[in-house]
Design a protein around this motif. Structure first.
Motif, short mmCIF file in Angstrom:
data_model
loop_
_atom_site.label_atom_id
_atom_site.label_comp_id
_atom_site.label_asym_id
_atom_site.label_seq_id
_atom_site.Cartn_x
_atom_site.Cartn_y
_atom_site.Cartn_z
N UNK A 1 33.00 30.56 34.94
CA UNK A 1 33.87 30.55 36.13
C UNK A 1 35.34 30.72 35.77
N UNK A 2 35.62 31.63 34.85
CA UNK A 2 37.01 31.89 34.47
C UNK A 2 37.45 33.24 35.03
N UNK A 3 38.75 33.37 35.23
CA UNK A 3 39.30 34.65 35.67
C UNK A 3 38.80 35.08 37.03
N UNK A 4 38.74 34.14 37.97
CA UNK A 4 38.15 34.46 39.27
C UNK A 4 39.09 35.27 40.16
N UNK A 5 40.41 35.07 40.00
CA UNK A 5 41.32 35.80 40.91
C UNK A 5 41.19 37.31 40.78
N UNK B 1 42.69 32.88 32.78
CA UNK B 1 42.25 31.79 31.88
C UNK B 1 41.29 32.29 30.81
N UNK C 1 43.68 36.33 47.31
CA UNK C 1 42.91 35.87 46.15
C UNK C 1 43.74 35.32 45.00
N UNK C 2 44.94 34.81 45.27
CA UNK C 2 45.70 34.25 44.15
C UNK C 2 45.44 32.75 44.07
N UNK C 3 45.30 32.23 42.86
CA UNK C 3 45.11 30.79 42.69
C UNK C 3 43.70 30.30 42.96
N UNK C 4 42.70 31.14 42.66
CA UNK C 4 41.32 30.75 42.96
C UNK C 4 40.82 29.62 42.04
N UNK C 5 41.17 29.70 40.73
CA UNK C 5 40.61 28.73 39.79
C UNK C 5 40.98 27.28 40.14
N UNK D 1 49.57 27.74 34.65
CA UNK D 1 48.60 28.83 34.60
C UNK D 1 47.99 29.13 35.96
N UNK E 1 47.88 31.36 38.84
CA UNK E 1 48.41 32.71 38.99
C UNK E 1 49.12 32.89 40.32
N UNK F 1 29.13 25.65 42.76
CA UNK F 1 30.10 26.70 43.05
C UNK F 1 29.59 27.80 44.00
N UNK G 1 31.64 29.16 47.27
CA UNK G 1 32.16 30.51 47.52
C UNK G 1 31.71 31.03 48.87
#
Lengths: 194, 200
Positions: free
Chosen positions: A22-26, A109, B21-25, B111, B113, B179, B183
């Motif tokens: 679940x990394x780099x989702x954006x 990430x 879609x910014x800041x999803x994590x 970090x 985004x 998760x 989503x």
């Protein structure tokens, strides 16, 4: 040799950055409006991932522990800037299609994660392989998501239209990205995760 | 009037999380509980507004005059990282109670985004609000835009945290748990937010 192969293949399915870690989702959600955009974003990330992994594994011994994160971020940001300039020069159409998500590879990430978890403890060749494996895993998941959204949204694959008519526009827009990723994760959990 | 358009557009129409879609994590990471979601939203609000202000000035008075705008990515991420550290130190000294509330979320924001993304968008993109001509934002507009964007992020996060708390009580099929169902829920939430498009 077998170990090297494992270093490479681990990132493809077992530690797939998108579906398992679940990394780099954006960038995954934002750039997969079509298969070709997803593939380009994957390739761009692969470029940064391999080079920054190699550079970081080479300098890791000389970096004091207290400042290692800022140093890694500067290394990654440097390669991202190189990538930005290269893409502006040779693939301007893709560069403008991906927009802000190219500079945002800095805070992806996956890249910092591999530097922390792998590159600073292993040799240059191993780190390059690891970056390559994770990068290819990322490319696969992005391209698959891009293809699903393109088929549902516009009825085409890689720009080749095989269903006449309009398609379901919502899948190219924001809600479709979340829905498709959610359902693809369900399929991944059911069939590929052990 | 212009500012009102900016605020409505940034919070509802072009919501940073649900449309850009910014800041999803961090969104997935801290939206388990309503209280952590609120804390994170406040921290993002604080840092995003400050970071946009600083990077806007840095870009206008240092990078552009000397033709260094190709260094934007490196300069901005360093400024944001340093800023977050500084905010942490100042808050600890000046307002320990606020530091208690935001403390653990601040390092995470470096970090995130969304912060870097807004800072880059503000200085590189043309914006159109309320049918007016498209233009680069001036300082006042940039600050209002970043603050409203952060509010939109907070709104989406708090809404979703509320939904997720209820989700935890439901009997979800095994492969959907965690998760994936999150989503799918965000997807439906984003579908609802699409209803705002075309307002301004």
């Amino acid at each position: 040799m077998n170990n090297r192969l494992q270093t490479f293949t681990r990132g493809l399915v077992k530690e797939n950055p998108t579906y398992v870690l679940l990394l780099g989702l954006c960038p995954t959600l934002a750039t997969t409006t079509s298969a070709i955009n997803g593939l380009s974003m994957g390739l761009a990330t692969l470029f940064v991932l391999v080079l920054s992994n190699m550079a970081i594994s080479a300098i890791a011994r000389f970096v004091p522990d207290k400042v290692h994160i800022p140093v890694y971020i500067v290394v990654i940001a440097t390669f991202v800037t190189v990538l930005q300039l290269l893409m502006q020069a040779y693939t301007p159409a893709i560069y403008s299609a991906l927009g802000v998500f190219i500079p945002l590879i800095v805070v992806n990430c996956i890249v910092l994660g591999r530097a922390e978890a792998f590159a600073n403890k292993h040799g240059i060749l191993d780190s390059a392989l690891d970056g390559f494996g994770v990068g290819v895993g990322f490319i696969i998941s992005l391209t698959v998501l891009g293809m699903v959204r393109e088929i549902l949204g516009t009825g085409s694959v890689f720009g080749w239209k095989f269903i006449t008519g309009d398609g379901i526009l919502a899948f190219v827009m924001a809600p479709g990205a979340f829905l498709c990723l959610g359902y693809l994760m369900v399929l991944f959990n059911k069939y590929l995760k052990k | 009037m212009e500012y009102l358009f900016i605020i409505i557009s940034a919070i509802f129409v072009n919501n940073i999380m649900l449309a850009q879609f910014l800041g999803t994590c961090p969104f997935i990471g801290v939206s388990n509980k309503l209280s952590t979601a609120t804390g994170m939203s406040m921290a993002v609000c604080f840092v995003m507004t400050l970071a946009t202000l600083v990077t806007y000035l840095l870009n206008k008075y240092l990078l552009l005059p000397f033709g260094l705008d190709f260094l934007q990515t490196i300069a901005f991420i360093l400024v944001i990282a340093a800023l977050v550290q500084m905010v942490e130190i100042v808050l600890k000294k000046v307002s320990p109670s606020l530091y208690q509330a935001l403390g653990i979320y601040l390092p995470l924001i470096t970090t995130n985004c969304a912060v870097l993304g807004v800072a880059i968008n503000v200085v590189t993109k043309q914006f159109t609000f309320g049918g007016g001509p498209s233009h680069m934002l001036n300082l006042g507009e940039a600050v209002v835009y970043s603050f409203a964007t952060a509010l939109g992020y907070g709104l989406a996060m708090v809404l979703f945290a509320g939904l997720r708390e209820h989700l935890a009580l439901n009997d979800v099929p095994k492969d959907f748990r965690g998760v994936p169902i999150a989503f799918i829920t965000i997807g439906i939430l984003a579908l609802a937010f699409m209803g705002f498009s075309g307002i301004v």
